[in-house]
Design a protein around this motif. Structure first.
Motif, mmCIF file in Angstrom:
data_model
loop_
_atom_site.group_PDB
_atom_site.id
_atom_site.type_symbol
_atom_site.label_atom_id
_atom_site.label_comp_id
_atom_site.label_asym_id
_atom_site.label_seq_id
_atom_site.Cartn_x
_atom_site.Cartn_y
_atom_site.Cartn_z
ATOM 1 N N ARG A 94 45.770 42.885 32.551
ATOM 2 C CA ARG A 94 45.925 43.102 33.816
ATOM 3 C C ARG A 94 46.086 41.282 34.223
ATOM 4 N N LEU A 105 40.128 33.991 22.943
ATOM 5 C CA LEU A 105 38.672 34.097 23.527
ATOM 6 C C LEU A 105 38.735 33.405 24.922
ATOM 7 N N THR A 106 39.428 32.057 24.887
ATOM 8 C CA THR A 106 39.378 31.346 26.175
ATOM 9 C C THR A 106 40.123 31.789 27.140
ATOM 10 N N VAL A 121 35.928 36.310 28.781
ATOM 11 C CA VAL A 121 34.466 35.717 29.041
ATOM 12 C C VAL A 121 34.308 34.893 30.410
ATOM 13 N N LYS A 122 35.390 35.123 31.184
ATOM 14 C CA LYS A 122 35.172 34.612 32.625
ATOM 15 C C LYS A 122 34.233 35.037 33.393
#
Lengths: 307, 272
Positions: B157, B265-266, B270-271
């Protein structure tokens, strides 16, 4: 948003989705539904199933099933280890991210290593380290003259629990560290600079800017930590039964079953000392309900907090 | 505090914690280089000279076969899981279809369900399908991986520009062509991270093989390590060496992959 609005081929998204859905139906959902049926029966896997209604679930409330004892043990381990893992992981991530630390990549890897090592190996490793006779810990304590004779680490409920908590903290803080590192990288830099211009100290900036911005990461860690924590099995199992896995009935759950976790209880009921498939399935469903309650309360707490 | 002092203190703090992380590994590795009898009498801190002998003992237990089994299981699980997740993620992220939101919520819900919930019936299902004498039961549960679908949906997305897909469409590119040539190249970071995670999870999986696998020639690493204890109950040193060898592959994998793992991951979900 969509590249299919104008197209006529409506089946395309379903084609991309179908491998997932088919495999989930066959090897995910079907066993879950069928397990519920098994939980309503009395069955040893070989003979005939007898339908017993909710008897297995009623039996969970009987102390002989060790269900609530095992849930209590598991909860105790989660409560004692998760906060420490979060604090340690956050501190290390902040230090690593501050650029005050040399050899960042190396330290990052080293502290993540315990998390990726096979849980079976972790359990055995600590079993050997805390062995009464050959264990490293006792030998060092004896050598330093701190104790007169080796401590029976894995034979006393309190000590056994202490070793498990230590082992889980050791294994888990690298996981929280990695997620906090990822979260810190997403905190906008100019916020820090603005705070510094306004004369805020490093600690002040950390508590009033960085920490609140890391909240989604913390929530993620807490929820996955609870879900993962409730599935605890290999580490205590191998720690307390050693390599001769399951060979001795006396050590199931450790001394006085003080370290029997819920999944260990399920394994032992269905595939260990007894082969009660129905009761095993009921334990799994009981565990799922408890996890659902905790996740729901956790999510509620989070939502209520942020409004 | 001067910057130099800060630097020294911070590095020192991390170094102390790193010793805490490494010490058990170090002791294990060292213990594997000693003769069994020595382990009970000495405190071993430097490498011994018995490594080759212990290696021979481990090799005699067909540990290579156990390794191979684990590799087959983990590689197949990873490839299938990542591919199926990317397909589903593409559907959720870039297509509109009936009940999309409901199906996606359902996927999120299944993410919360512990893997052990259906395990009793899964074992029976595998027996009924006559698969329990193969490695397939250890691979199949990973193919439909709700976490993977969620991960890929989020990533596709945000990382794949819809305009690029649309113009490819106008140029007459097929849907499958778009997926392989337009979507996949944009999501390499997500693929790396998810691959490492699935490989790790399936490599370390213990409960399912413990219940399903009953032939020693189908043992995976976690089972192999525990069975080393049965075969050499008296030979602690060999068992410890087996333990070290069994954990080596994931260590190597993450030693090389940890940077891109964290980068993935960044960039990922994880936001919040």
């Amino acid at each position: 948003m969509s590249i299919m609005n104008a197209a006529k081929k409506r089946w395309v998204p379903y084609a991309f989705l179908s491998p997932y859905l088919l495999f989930y139906l066959a090897f995910g959902l079907f066993p879950i539904v069928f397990s519920f049926y098994v939980s309503l029966t009395s069955w040893d896997g070989i003979g005939d199933k007898t339908f017993v209604g909710l008897d297995n679930y009623k039996f969970l409330f009987n102390p002989d099933s060790y269900f609530f004892k095992s849930v209590g043990n598991t909860l105790l381990f989660v409560v004692l280890t998760l906060p420490v893992q979060i604090a340690l992981g956050l501190v290390i991530a902040t230090l690593l991210y501050s650029r005050w630390v040399k050899w960042r990549g190396l330290f990052q890897l080293i502290n993540f290593l315990p998390y990726i090592v096979t849980p079976v190996a972790v359990g055995l490793m600590f079993n050997l380290l805390f062995d009464w006779q050959a264990g490293f810990v006792n030998k060092v304590l004896l050598k330093l003259g701190l104790v007169d004779e080796g401590i029976y680490w894995l034979g006393e409920p309190l000590y056994a629990r202490m070793v498990i908590v230590l082992m889980l903290i050791w294994k888990g803080f690298g996981y929280t560290m990695v997620f906090y590192l990822a979260g810190l990288a997403n905190v906008p830099k100019d916020l820090h600079e603005a705070a510094q211009v306004d004369g805020a100290s490093g600690l002040r900036t950390f508590f009033s800017i960085t920490l609140p911005l890391l909240k989604p990461v913390t929530v993620f860690i807490v929820i996955t930590g609870i879900i993962g924590g409730f599935q605890l099995l290999e580490e205590p199992m191998l720690l307390l039964t050693g390599s001769g896995m399951g060979s001795s009935v006396a050590v199931i759950g450790g001394p006085e079953r003080c370290c029997l976790t819920t999944v260990w209880n399920m394994y032992d009921t269905a595939y260990g000392s007894t082969t009660r498939y129905g009761l095993g399935a009921a334990i799994a469903y009981g565990l799922c309900v408890i996890i659902a309650v905790f996740s729901f309360v956790g999510a509620r707490f989070y939502r209520g907090d942020s409004e | 505090m001067s910057p130099a002092l800060k630097k020294t203190l911070a590095t020192l703090a991390i170094a102390v914690l790193s010793i805490f992380s490494l010490l058990p590994f170090y002791i294990m590795t060292i213990m594997g280089t000693y003769q069994n009898e020595d382990l009970f009498t000495k405190i071993v801190l430097v490498p011994g000279s018995y490594l080759l002998e212990n290696l021979k003992t481990v090799a005699a237990s067909r540990f290579d076969l156990v390794y191979l089994n684990s590799l087959i299981v983990s590689l197949s699980s990873t490839v299938l899981s990542v591919f199926v997740s990317a397909c589903a993620g593409f559907a959720f992220a870039k297509h509109e279809f009936k009940h999309k939101n409901k199906i996606f919520s359902f996927v999120l819900l299944t993410m919360m369900i512990p893997g052990q919930l259906g395990i009793v019936a899964y074992v029976i299902e595998m027996r009924y399908l006559q698969l329990s004498g193969t490695l397939l039961p250890l691979i199949l549960p990973w193919v439909a991986n709700a976490f993977g679908v969620y991960w890929m949906t989020q990533f596709i997305r945000s990382a794949v520009p819809t305009e690029v897909l649309e113009s490819a469409k106008i140029d007459g590119c097929s849907d499958i062509g778009i997926f392989f040539r337009m979507v996949i190249p944009f999501i390499y970071p997500a693929i790396t991270t998810l691959s490492l995670l699935v490989f790790l999870w399936s490599w370390n999986n213990y409960l399912l093989p413990l219940i399903i696998i009953n032939k020693p020639e189908l043992y995976t690493i976690p089972l192999g390590i525990t069975s080393l204890g049965d075969a050499y109950r008296t030979d602690l040193a060999a068992q410890i060496l087996g333990l070290t060898l069994g954990t080596l592959p994931v260590l190597v994998l993450f030693a090389f992959g940890s940077k891109s793992f964290i980068r993935g991951l960044t960039a990922g979900s994880v936001k919040g």
